[in-house]
Design a protein around this motif. Structure first.
Motif, mmCIF file in Angstrom:
data_model
loop_
_atom_site.group_PDB
_atom_site.id
_atom_site.type_symbol
_atom_site.label_atom_id
_atom_site.label_comp_id
_atom_site.label_asym_id
_atom_site.label_seq_id
_atom_site.Cartn_x
_atom_site.Cartn_y
_atom_site.Cartn_z
ATOM 1 N N UNK A 30 -21.576 -39.717 -31.254
ATOM 2 C CA UNK A 30 -21.400 -40.587 -32.649
ATOM 3 C C UNK A 30 -22.771 -41.319 -32.804
ATOM 4 N N UNK A 31 -23.977 -40.693 -32.617
ATOM 5 C CA UNK A 31 -25.148 -41.425 -32.706
ATOM 6 C C UNK A 31 -25.540 -41.128 -34.030
ATOM 7 N N UNK A 32 -26.598 -41.972 -34.718
ATOM 8 C CA UNK A 32 -26.930 -41.720 -36.094
ATOM 9 C C UNK A 32 -28.085 -40.383 -36.007
ATOM 10 N N UNK A 33 -27.640 -39.542 -37.137
ATOM 11 C CA UNK A 33 -28.594 -38.405 -37.362
ATOM 12 C C UNK A 33 -30.026 -38.647 -37.397
ATOM 13 N N UNK A 34 -30.422 -39.795 -38.115
ATOM 14 C CA UNK A 34 -31.916 -40.275 -38.160
ATOM 15 C C UNK A 34 -32.421 -40.707 -37.034
ATOM 16 N N UNK A 35 -31.565 -41.449 -36.028
ATOM 17 C CA UNK A 35 -32.294 -42.033 -34.812
ATOM 18 C C UNK A 35 -32.324 -40.596 -33.781
ATOM 19 N N UNK A 36 -31.392 -39.750 -33.967
ATOM 20 C CA UNK A 36 -31.305 -38.555 -32.910
ATOM 21 C C UNK A 36 -32.559 -37.747 -33.455
ATOM 22 N N UNK A 37 -32.907 -37.414 -34.585
ATOM 23 C CA UNK A 37 -34.071 -36.775 -35.128
ATOM 24 C C UNK A 37 -35.363 -37.494 -34.529
ATOM 25 N N UNK A 38 -35.428 -38.726 -34.605
ATOM 26 C CA UNK A 38 -36.467 -39.398 -34.466
ATOM 27 C C UNK A 38 -37.043 -39.367 -32.878
ATOM 28 N N UNK A 39 -35.624 -39.194 -32.194
ATOM 29 C CA UNK A 39 -36.243 -39.318 -30.708
ATOM 30 C C UNK A 39 -36.524 -38.044 -30.239
ATOM 31 N N UNK A 40 -35.935 -36.941 -30.694
ATOM 32 C CA UNK A 40 -36.213 -35.605 -30.271
ATOM 33 C C UNK A 40 -37.408 -35.515 -30.557
ATOM 34 N N UNK A 41 -38.086 -35.547 -31.833
ATOM 35 C CA UNK A 41 -39.525 -35.531 -32.230
ATOM 36 C C UNK A 41 -40.540 -36.176 -31.413
ATOM 37 N N UNK A 42 -40.190 -37.484 -31.101
ATOM 38 C CA UNK A 42 -40.999 -38.196 -29.982
ATOM 39 C C UNK A 42 -41.025 -37.346 -28.626
ATOM 40 N N UNK A 43 -39.931 -37.163 -28.158
ATOM 41 C CA UNK A 43 -39.800 -36.610 -26.984
ATOM 42 C C UNK A 43 -40.716 -35.226 -26.808
ATOM 43 N N UNK A 44 -40.716 -34.575 -27.958
ATOM 44 C CA UNK A 44 -41.525 -33.233 -28.176
ATOM 45 C C UNK A 44 -42.774 -33.455 -28.624
ATOM 46 N N UNK A 45 -43.648 -34.627 -28.747
ATOM 47 C CA UNK A 45 -44.755 -34.757 -29.147
ATOM 48 C C UNK A 45 -45.127 -34.363 -30.569
ATOM 49 N N UNK A 46 -43.988 -34.523 -31.423
ATOM 50 C CA UNK A 46 -44.243 -33.978 -32.630
ATOM 51 C C UNK A 46 -44.678 -35.208 -33.617
ATOM 52 N N UNK A 47 -44.370 -36.488 -33.417
ATOM 53 C CA UNK A 47 -44.564 -37.502 -33.818
ATOM 54 C C UNK A 47 -45.113 -38.655 -32.703
ATOM 55 N N UNK A 48 -45.587 -39.464 -33.050
ATOM 56 C CA UNK A 48 -46.365 -40.696 -32.142
ATOM 57 C C UNK A 48 -45.173 -41.360 -31.568
ATOM 58 N N UNK A 49 -45.063 -41.623 -30.333
ATOM 59 C CA UNK A 49 -43.913 -42.327 -29.683
ATOM 60 C C UNK A 49 -44.120 -44.102 -29.887
#
Length: 310
Positions: A291-310
């Motif tokens: 039940x996590x928010x899709x925008x936050x899930x997406x942002x966390x994954x992008x940061x984890x995989x180095x696609x956006x700045x942490x």
């Protein structure tokens, strides 16, 4: 937000800009994705998504990598089915949406026969209007599938879609309303496999309505996505598809060609090279089960995989 509310917000004050460009027909993720650069993203992009979890997650993933590339983005989630959002893209009310190769091709050409990813990419480029373009498809794939409970499978001896004919006229099929008229749906199941259902119930796309109905026994066959973690969790039986009714379904960006400049192409190709089917499945789990928010899930994954700045 219901579909009516979403559409009202989408079309209110829409400028419906003129579109002019041609599709490049890119067929793979090889290269930097900068070929055929005729557009401009300088004015920003509006990303639309369909009304199910995974597509919303993909919309926020697209937004994240585009923002990291210096492109202003707006996400309009949960707008409805393909029959709603593709016309919105054609009309200029949105600029980009996450799509699925096979389903998109059959929507555009109901007689399409290609099922392999590269061939479908070329076929898509051929049938899309000049104002739209498909960019390189991702590694990740999510196919439609048709599932039954283990009890139903044992009762009727169901292993494949062809086996459904053993119970013609006895089973209730649950899916989103548009599946009643789609090739990958009621139409194709009858034409390709000879399947006839007792009843069709219009519910949702691999969502809580259709999955709840399958659990309760209100439907016997449910349309679910192969990245849906509830399939394994409930030990449902996904029926095999020996005649390849369901084509390859790699994730593919569908974009207004006027917006498809080099920065957009490179950002989305980079995402597509990293996102895998298993990771997309996990992102779905985080939203649907945790039940996590899709925008936050997406942002966390992008940061984890180095696609956006942490």
């Amino acid at each position: 937000m219901n579909r009516r509310t979403a559409l009202t917000a989408l079309f209110a004050g829409a400028s419906a800009p003129l579109l002019a460009a041609c599709s490049s027909g890119i067929t793979s993720l090889d290269g930097d994705g900068s070929g055929g650069d005729t557009g401009s993203s300088s004015g920003g992009l509006t990303i639309g998504t369909a009304n199910f979890t995974e597509n919303q997650i993909l919309g926020y993933l697209y937004a994240g990598v585009l923002k990291a590339a210096g492109i202003k983005t707006t996400v309009k989630p949960n707008l409805g089915s393909r029959e709603i959002i593709v016309p919105a893209l054609k009309g200029g009310d949105i600029d980009l949406l996450p799509e699925y190769q096979g389903s998109l091709l059959l929507y555009l050409d109901k007689n399409a026969k290609d099922t392999e990813a590269g061939a479908m990419q070329n076929a898509l480029a051929a049938v899309l209007p000049a104002s739209l373009e498909v960019l390189p498809y991702a590694i990740a794939e999510d196919r439609d599938s048709f599932a039954v409970t283990r009890e139903t499978a044992e009762k009727y001896g169901l292993k494949t879609l062809a086996d459904l004919t053993k119970a013609n006229g006895k089973l209730v099929f649950g899916a989103a309303a548009e599946m009643q008229k789609r090739v990958v749906g009621v139409v194709g199941l009858k034409d390709v496999y000879g399947v006839e259902f007792k009843e069709f119930k219009a519910l949702d796309s691999s969502g809580p309505l259709v999955k709840g109905a399958l659990k309760k026994g209100d439907v016997d066959v449910a349309n679910v996505f192969t990245t849906d973690v509830d399939v394994a969790a409930n030990k449902w039986v996904v029926l095999e598809d020996p005649k390849s009714l369901v084509p390859a379904q790699h994730i593919v960006p569908l974009i207004a060609a006027r917006k498809a400049d080099g920065k957009v192409r490179k950002a989305l190709a980079r995402l597509g090279n990293v996102l895998t089917t298993s990771e997309l499945t996990e992102l779905n789990r985080l939203v649907d089960q945790d039940k996590k928010d899709p925008d936050r899930v997406a942002d966390a994954w992008l940061k984890k995989n180095g696609l956006v700045s942490a």
